[in-house]
Design a protein around this motif. Structure first.
Motif, PDB file in Angstrom:
ATOM      1  N   THR A  31       0.863  -1.187   0.000  1.00 14.57           N
ATOM      2  CA  THR A  31       0.000   0.000   0.000  1.00 14.57           C
ATOM      3  C   THR A  31       0.895   1.231   0.000  1.00 14.57           C
ATOM      4  N   LEU A  32       0.619   2.142  -0.929  1.00 13.83           N
ATOM      5  CA  LEU A  32       1.394   3.377  -1.027  1.00 13.83           C
ATOM      6  C   LEU A  32       0.547   4.543  -0.527  1.00 13.83           C
ATOM      7  N   PHE A  33       1.094   5.285   0.442  1.00 11.10           N
ATOM      8  CA  PHE A  33       0.452   6.500   0.959  1.00 11.10           C
ATOM      9  C   PHE A  33       1.258   7.700   0.460  1.00 11.10           C
ATOM     10  N   HIS A  34       0.605   8.583  -0.266  1.00 13.93           N
ATOM     11  CA  HIS A  34       1.257   9.784  -0.818  1.00 13.93           C
ATOM     12  C   HIS A  34       0.652  11.004  -0.114  1.00 13.93           C
ATOM     13  N   LEU A  35       1.463  11.705   0.678  1.00 17.23           N
ATOM     14  CA  LEU A  35       0.964  12.793   1.526  1.00 17.23           C
ATOM     15  C   LEU A  35       1.448  14.145   1.017  1.00 17.23           C
TER      16      LEU A  35
ATOM     17  N   GLY B 184       9.779  18.981  -1.144  1.00 20.18           N
ATOM     18  CA  GLY B 184       8.943  20.028  -0.575  1.00 20.18           C
ATOM     19  C   GLY B 184       8.232  19.543   0.664  1.00 20.18           C
ATOM     20  N   ASP B 185       6.896  19.634   0.653  1.00 19.99           N
ATOM     21  CA  ASP B 185       6.107  19.161   1.793  1.00 19.99           C
ATOM     22  C   ASP B 185       5.352  17.881   1.440  1.00 19.99           C
ATOM     23  N   GLU B 186       5.924  17.073   0.526  1.00 16.40           N
ATOM     24  CA  GLU B 186       5.318  15.800   0.148  1.00 16.40           C
ATOM     25  C   GLU B 186       6.124  14.638   0.724  1.00 16.40           C
ATOM     26  N   PHE B 187       5.389  13.638   1.222  1.00 18.97           N
ATOM     27  CA  PHE B 187       6.009  12.445   1.793  1.00 18.97           C
ATOM     28  C   PHE B 187       5.363  11.209   1.175  1.00 18.97           C
TER      29      PHE B 187
ATOM     30  N   ILE C 169      -4.074  12.908   1.495  1.00 22.60           N
ATOM     31  CA  ILE C 169      -3.404  11.627   1.268  1.00 22.60           C
ATOM     32  C   ILE C 169      -4.040  10.920   0.074  1.00 22.60           C
ATOM     33  N   GLY C 170      -3.188  10.509  -0.851  1.00 18.38           N
ATOM     34  CA  GLY C 170      -3.620   9.639  -1.939  1.00 18.38           C
ATOM     35  C   GLY C 170      -3.135   8.228  -1.650  1.00 18.38           C
ATOM     36  N   VAL C 171      -4.030   7.251  -1.690  1.00 21.42           N
ATOM     37  CA  VAL C 171      -3.697   5.883  -1.301  1.00 21.42           C
ATOM     38  C   VAL C 171      -3.890   4.951  -2.488  1.00 21.42           C
ATOM     39  N   VAL C 172      -2.834   4.182  -2.790  1.00 18.37           N
ATOM     40  CA  VAL C 172      -2.938   3.121  -3.796  1.00 18.37           C
ATOM     41  C   VAL C 172      -2.769   1.800  -3.055  1.00 18.37           C
TER      42      VAL C 172
ATOM     43  N   LEU D 202       3.831   5.823  -8.810  1.00 19.89           N
ATOM     44  CA  LEU D 202       3.921   7.181  -8.269  1.00 19.89           C
ATOM     45  C   LEU D 202       2.951   8.120  -8.981  1.00 19.89           C
ATOM     46  N   GLN D 203       2.774   7.930 -10.274  1.00 17.89           N
ATOM     47  CA  GLN D 203       1.816   8.763 -10.995  1.00 17.89           C
ATOM     48  C   GLN D 203       0.392   8.495 -10.520  1.00 17.89           C
ATOM     49  N   ALA D 204       0.085   7.226 -10.285  1.00 14.97           N
ATOM     50  CA  ALA D 204      -1.251   6.873  -9.795  1.00 14.97           C
ATOM     51  C   ALA D 204      -1.502   7.493  -8.422  1.00 14.97           C
ATOM     52  N   SER D 205      -0.506   7.432  -7.530  1.00 14.66           N
ATOM     53  CA  SER D 205      -0.693   8.008  -6.193  1.00 14.66           C
ATOM     54  C   SER D 205      -0.810   9.518  -6.262  1.00 14.66           C
ATOM     55  N   ASP D 206      -0.048  10.139  -7.171  1.00 14.46           N
ATOM     56  CA  ASP D 206      -0.112  11.595  -7.299  1.00 14.46           C
ATOM     57  C   ASP D 206      -1.470  12.035  -7.828  1.00 14.46           C
TER      58      ASP D 206
END
Length: 699
Positions: free
Chosen positions: A322-326, A370-373, A415-418, A431-435
């Motif tokens: 599971t990918l969490f994109h914050l 930046g402010d992305e994790f 948060i974007g979650v894949v 990464l594109q999907a989570s973004d």
């Protein structure tokens, strides 16, 4: 520009200088926009537009000349290079826009052999461009040659100086240095090499270089030196084991080169020996710095991306990852309001909290920039569900940190979650999907969103449309159309509204609303909106319809500092009366911070332009702004029959009338809808129910 004489003896009507100047201005504006996409221009848009207007005039005069003035055309091409319009596509874009304009120019239509003249002039223009570009490159090459000559002279001087410095360098070098004969006999060794080997320089000088190397590595080193002396290697670099006086082996890097005489014959060998113990530590440290964020110590995007493929492959096939994109909410306000130092402390705190949230999981936490994790979790049977983890993140980040014992600072994150993507997905696709999922959550105002394949496909499709919009505009796929506004009471034409119309070769006809959304995503909102305003006004004035023109502004257009100036220029150029131009300001833009849109509306009122408020749903704005009409917000109009909406809607219409403003409704589809709005007091209606338009205006 000078127009050519027409064929025959019939005297030609003197061309209008104003019309010619206007066409030149339009051409220069479009030319400047297209060429600015091909090269960096060290000029303001106004300067480029002015310069290109002059060049366009010269080219028109060159075509009109008898014979065509090819020298002037060549000079114009050279001037384009002087303006630094030298991108890879600058000349092609210029020829495309100039070729169309020259062939279509009304003042040139009667010219004999117009096509041949245009080809000759554009050929001379290209030739001048190429010649000036060649001269420019030649000058740069000459400058480079002079610089290289200077470097060579300085190198010779340094070579003389280096002879005197050799002894100091040899003795003071931190690396071990040995000067040997071609057979390896040591002539001299510096103190650093003696220290590494725990021997004295005199002891080393009594040996060969091969006596200092581990027996198992001697033959390999000998072979390397033979290749070096024979000239088959320019420089030898190899890792070998040294043997100190105590017999303890140590890894070291040998870097050897040949010292040759004036004739180029090999005379001696110079070998630099570095103890790899410290070098390896340094390399590991540098590698860590290259792959980790300096501020937080977390892996960076590069490291995260390279590890994704391995983690995807090694994950449990049944449970996946599971990918969490914050993306932190409002982080720029922290930096701007409390200072960057505090912002850095917040970022370090977020990194620590994320590691705490996922400390029990097989997780990779990274700062993506930046402010992305980003957090990639390899799911196990004990891994909590997505919702539980999202709540943990929100709870942990929402815990205030007290800075200097006073300020309590907390953050939240979108948060974007894949969840459980396919194992064969590439890191870039993941990464594109989570973004995309993250941005979708932000657009909809949600705190988090779960990847949805259909929505992802839709977003990719929309982004593709947006990316192709500039080319579609240039190719003429985007047109200006009109829709009629009728008086609700009489059904008479009371005005027209300009709309964008995209004839997409694959998607079919795309409406105005789609064009506006896509333009906002690609930075075309202002130039496309300006083009719509000018083109719609020009065509309306030329049609002689004599009805007002309504133009719905975007929020960006409404707040544009040049809006009033552009409207003044359009009115002057087209002769359209100010009261016949009615720009529609979004209600939200009028109440936004900064007040630029509100200032524009008030200034337009002072020069006689009757503005409208679109998206009208709050009568309080009528107390602040002098408007001619209001347009009911679409969400209210769509729910007009709802008991909770009908009453307030009627009150809004009454309030608008009390303020002296007409009430407009868009999107009316049937005669019954029109009758409903007429009964409620609406003054102007538009939509599919009213297809007719004044002659000369495309619908």
């Amino acid at each position: 520009m000078t127009a050519p004489q027409p064929r025959g003896d019939v005297p030609r009507k003197k061309p209008s200088a104003d019309r010619a100047a206007k066409r030149l201005g339009t051409l220069a504006r479009k030319w400047g926009y297209l060429i600015s996409t091909t090269a960096y221009l060290p000029h303001t848009p106004e300067e480029i537009e002015r310069e290109l207007g002059v060049l366009a005039g010269r080219l028109f005069d060159a075509v009109a000349g008898d014979p065509p003035d090819l020298a002037a055309a060549a000079d114009a091409g050279g001037r384009l290079v002087e303006l630094r319009c030298v991108g890879a596509d600058s000349l092609r874009r210029s020829l495309e826009v100039l070729g169309k304009a020259l062939v279509r120019e009304p003042e040139l239509r009667g010219t004999d052999g117009l096509a041949e003249r245009v080809v000759l002039v554009l050929g001379a223009f290209s030739s001048g461009y190429g010649e000036m570009l060649r001269e420019d490159i030649q000058k740069r090459q000459e400058g480079l040659s002079r610089a290289l000559l200077k470097v060579e002279q300085e190198t010779r001087q340094k070579h003389v100086i280096s002879r005197a410095q050799f002894e100091e360098v040899f003795a003071g070098s931190a690396s071990g240095v040995a000067l040997t004969e071609l057979d390896g006999r040591v002539l001299r060794a510096n103190a650093a090499l003696a220290k590494t080997l725990r021997r004295t320089p005199a002891e080393i000088a009594a040996l060969t270089l091969f006596d200092l190397v581990h027996p198992e590595d001697v033959e390999q080193l000998r072979d390397g030196y033979r290749e070096l002396v024979a000239g088959r290697l320019h420089r030898l670099r190899a890792g070998r084991r040294l043997v100190g006086k105590d017999g303890e082996p140590m890894w070291a890097t040998f870097a050897a080169s040949v010292i040759r005489d004036a004739a180029g014959a090999p005379r001696q060998l110079l070998t630099i020996v570095d103890d790899d113990t410290e070098v390896s530590l340094l390399q590991r440290r540098l590698s860590h710095q290259a792959l980790h964020d300096v501020l937080t110590g977390l892996p960076n995007r590069q490291f995260f991306s390279t590890r994704l493929e391995t983690l995807l492959r090694d994950a449990d096939p049944a449970r996946g990852v599971t990918l969490f994109h914050l993306d932190l909410d409002g982080f720029s306000r922290i930096n701007g309001g409390l200072g960057q130092e505090l912002g850095d402390r917040v970022l370090r705190g977020v990194a620590a909290k994320l590691k705490l949230v996922f400390e029990a999981e097989k997780a990779l936490v990274a700062r993506l920039g930046g402010d992305e994790f980003g957090v990639l979790v390899q799911n196990t049977a004990e891994t909590p569900g997505v919702v539980a983890l999202v709540r943990r993140i929100g709870t942990e980040l929402g815990e205030a940190e007290y800075v200097d014992g006073q300020r309590g600072v907390a953050v939240s994150a979108a948060i974007g979650v894949v969840h459980r993507p396919p194992r064969d997905i590439t890191p870039a696709e993941l990464l594109q999907a989570s973004d995309l999922t993250l941005r979708r959550a932000q657009r909809t105002g949600n705190q988090w969103g779960l990847f949805d394949r259909d929505l992802d496909r839709r977003d990719r499709h929309d982004f593709g449309l947006a990316a192709s919009m500039a080319g579609a505009w240039e190719n003429g796929e985007i047109e200006v159309r009109y829709r009629v506004l009728v008086a609700a009471a009489s059904g008479a034409v009371a005005g027209v509204e300009a709309r964008l119309h995209w004839n997409h070769p694959a998607e079919g006809v795309l409406p105005h609303e789609t064009c506006v959304r896509r333009a906002a995503e690609t930075g075309l909102a202002l130039p496309l909106g300006t083009w719509l305003l000018r083109t719609a006004a020009e065509r309306l004035a030329a049609s002689g319809a004599g009805v007002p023109l309504v133009l719905e502004l975007t929020a960006q257009q409404a707040a544009d500092p040049d809006l009033v100036g552009e409207i003044r220029r359009v009115l002057d150029d087209t002769g359209l009366p100010p009261e016949h131009l009615r720009p529609g300001f979004p209600a939200a833009a009028l109440t936004a911070e900064g007040g630029d849109a509100a200032d524009n509306l008030k200034v337009l009122a002072e020069i006689g332009v009757r503005a409208e408020i679109h998206g009208f749903g709050d009568a309080t704005c009528l107390t602040e702004f002098p408007v001619h009409a209001v347009r009911i917000a679409p969400n209210l109009a769509a729910k007009r029959d709802h008991p909770l909406v009908t009453g307030p809607l009627s009150a809004l219409i009454d309030a608008a009338h009390t303020a002296g403003a007409a009430v407009s409704v868009a999107g009316v589809r049937t005669a019954d809808e029109a009758a409903w709005w007429q009964d409620r007091g609406a003054d102007l209606l538009s939509g599919p129910a009213f297809p007719g338009l004044p002659d000369g205006l495309p619908g």
